[in-house]
Design an enzyme around this catalytic site. Structure first.
Site, short mmCIF file in Angstrom:
data_model
loop_
_atom_site.label_atom_id
_atom_site.label_comp_id
_atom_site.label_asym_id
_atom_site.label_seq_id
_atom_site.Cartn_x
_atom_site.Cartn_y
_atom_site.Cartn_z
N GLN A 158 -6.79 -0.87 3.62
CA GLN A 158 -6.02 -0.55 4.81
C GLN A 158 -6.65 0.62 5.55
OE1 GLN A 158 -2.08 1.56 4.94
NE2 GLN A 158 -1.38 -0.45 5.60
N CYS A 206 3.32 2.99 8.83
CA CYS A 206 3.60 4.23 8.13
C CYS A 206 4.28 5.23 9.06
CB CYS A 206 2.31 4.82 7.59
SG CYS A 206 2.63 6.19 6.51
N GLY A 235 6.95 -2.35 -3.01
CA GLY A 235 6.35 -1.02 -3.14
C GLY A 235 7.06 -0.18 -4.19
N PRO A 273 0.85 -1.19 0.00
CA PRO A 273 0.00 0.00 0.00
C PRO A 273 0.88 1.25 0.00
CG PRO A 273 0.07 -0.97 2.20
CD PRO A 273 0.84 -1.89 1.29
N ASN A 327 8.80 -7.36 3.61
CA ASN A 327 8.73 -6.12 2.84
C ASN A 327 9.95 -5.25 3.13
OD1 ASN A 327 7.23 -3.01 3.43
ND2 ASN A 327 7.45 -3.79 1.37
C1 LIG Z 1 4.77 7.01 -1.36
C2 LIG Z 1 4.60 5.96 -0.30
C3 LIG Z 1 3.39 5.84 0.36
C4 LIG Z 1 3.21 4.86 1.35
N1 LIG Z 1 1.99 4.73 1.94
C5 LIG Z 1 1.78 3.72 2.82
C6 LIG Z 1 0.48 3.48 3.35
O1 LIG Z 1 -0.50 4.15 3.01
N2 LIG Z 1 0.34 2.46 4.24
C7 LIG Z 1 1.41 1.66 4.61
O2 LIG Z 1 1.23 0.74 5.41
N3 LIG Z 1 2.63 1.87 4.10
C8 LIG Z 1 2.84 2.85 3.21
N4 LIG Z 1 4.07 2.99 2.64
C9 LIG Z 1 5.14 2.02 2.95
C10 LIG Z 1 5.15 0.88 1.92
O3 LIG Z 1 3.94 0.12 1.98
C11 LIG Z 1 6.34 -0.08 2.15
O4 LIG Z 1 6.22 -0.63 3.43
C12 LIG Z 1 7.68 0.63 2.03
O5 LIG Z 1 7.70 1.48 0.90
C13 LIG Z 1 8.84 -0.38 1.94
O6 LIG Z 1 8.70 -1.21 0.83
P1 LIG Z 1 9.54 -0.95 -0.53
O7 LIG Z 1 10.99 -0.87 -0.16
O8 LIG Z 1 9.22 -2.14 -1.41
O9 LIG Z 1 9.06 0.34 -1.12
C14 LIG Z 1 4.28 3.98 1.68
C15 LIG Z 1 5.49 4.11 1.01
C16 LIG Z 1 5.67 5.07 0.02
C17 LIG Z 1 7.00 5.16 -0.70
#
Ligand SMILES: Cc1cc2nc3c(=O)[nH]c(=O)nc-3n(C[C@H](O)[C@H](O)[C@H](O)COP(=O)(O)O)c2cc1C
Length: 348
Positions: free
Chosen positions: A70, A100, A227, A16, A203
């Site tokens: 979520q 977050c 993500g 997300p 993740n």
């Molecule tokens: C722009 C952005 C928005 C995000 N919004 C949420 C969110 O709404 N809820 C959440 O649980 N994590 C959020 N995250 C965290 C991601 O879900 C994820 O845990 C994090 O980016 C690490 O994974 P990655 O390295 O594959 O990006 C967000 C991350 C980014 C970059």
């Protein structure tokens, strides 16, 4: 993999991301190999539910199931109400955000800040499970490793959440204090997996098929969540799936395929956001798609000056058609995910 009564088609999930993983983007990722997608967080604050932003976030028209929504907030009763509200609007799985780090979330002690208050975190889990269980809706939890290096309580919290009825836990391998800095670590994720009988999702920084294989092997997680590496490159899911099944990395997609996916995505995006807002919010997706492509920076600056949807999508189509004259397949790029923490916002 099963979540409650739902079959999840594969173990590659889209993370997300507020402002990114709206319905058009989730559907694109599903089309390109992701087995499961979680919506952007929806606030538990009732006064914001009727806002345009929240109602767009709760739009699941045509989305393949299971529909996972979520929710984020700090008050157990409000969170339970938010779960019921979203179930009434099509949610089949409810995910609680304790991952977050965004200031707008953490200032009100939501998101990953909740991990520092296990009693409140548990009260939220219990209230949401109590709201969802009678409707047959599984509750999942997304968290970080803890507040800081010295305070990593993911294992303890995950254990208590599982005992309270949570059906799956996702762990982003960073602390809240880290934001998006430093590297994700996978020891804590492995420890959570070893401690729980329910599925655990790993993740953080998974950005290539080889990294996906290594994180799966190291953590023994049941699934992976990706993500930032899917931004502008949503076919990473099918690349990873192919690599996990065969041990070989497939060729890059053809430029023509990428152009079709992107233009289809743009049309879907405009349909959700409308002309005035859609042309602006589409720019980030176009920018990610162009990142590191030859001539991409120059075109990005040009496309950012266009302010109507028809001209924007035409310019993108034309640019990729020109790229296709010199490249049959998309040039391979090594990408370091951008730490776009600042873009995360829990607003209506
Ligand atoms: C722009 C952005 C928005 C995000 N919004 C949420 C969110 O709404 N809820 C959440 O649980 N994590 C959020 N995250 C965290 C991601 O879900 C994820 O845990 C994090 O980016 C690490 O994974 P990655 O390295 O594959 O990006 C967000 C991350 C980014 C970059």
């Amino acid at each position: 993999m099963k979540l409650g009564s739902f079959d999840v088609p594969n173990r590659l999930f889209v993370a997300p991301m507020a402002g990114v993983t709206d319905r058009p983007f989730r559907m694109l990722c599903r089309r390109l190999g992701a087995g499961y997608a979680v919506s952007e967080m929806v606030t538990s604050r009732r006064e914001l539910w009727s806002s345009l932003k929240t109602s767009r976030r709760a739009d699941h028209a045509g989305e393949p199931g299971p529909i996972a929504v979520q929710i984020a907030g700090v008050d157990p009763a409000e969170m339970a109400d938010a779960a019921r509200y979203n179930i009434d609007r099509g949610a089949q799985i409810v995910d609680i955000n304790m991952g977050c780090p965004a200031k707008k979330v953490c200032n009100v002690f939501a998101g990953s800040a909740l991990m520092s208050n296990e009693a409140l975190a548990l009260a939220i889990v219990e209230a949401v499970v109590a709201a969802c269980a009678p409707r047959g809706v599984p509750v999942t939890l997304k968290m970080r490793t803890g507040r800081s290096d010295g305070e990593k309580n993911a294992v303890a919290l995950a254990r208590r959440a599982a005992a309270a009825g949570v059906a799956m836990v996702t762990v982003h391998g960073r602390t809240r204090e880290q934001g998006f800095k430093g590297l994700a670590e996978y020891d804590t994720i492995a420890a959570v997996k070893a401690a729980l009988a329910i599925p655990v999702v790993a993740n953080g920084d998974i950005d290539s098929p080889a990294k996906a294989r290594d994180v799966l092997a190291y953590t023994q997680a049941d699934a992976l969540m990706i993500g930032r590496a899917a931004q502008g490159r949503p076919w990473i899911f099918r690349e990873v799936a192919h690599f996990l099944a065969t041990g070989t990395v497939p060729p890059s997609p053809s430029v023509a395929e990428v152009a079709r996916w992107l233009t289809d995505h743009l049309h879907d995006h405009y349909a959700l956001y409308g002309e005035a807002s859609g042309v602006k919010s589409a720019r980030k997706h176009i920018g990610w798609a162009l990142r590191e492509l030859p001539g991409g920076d120059v075109f990005r600056a040009e496309v950012n000056r266009i302010d109507d949807c028809a001209s924007q999508v035409r310019a993108v189509g034309d640019w990729f058609a020109r790229l296709a004259e010199s490249h049959e397949r998309l040039p391979r790029v090594e990408r370091v995910p951008a730490a776009n923490d600042d873009e995360i916002a829990l607003t209506a």
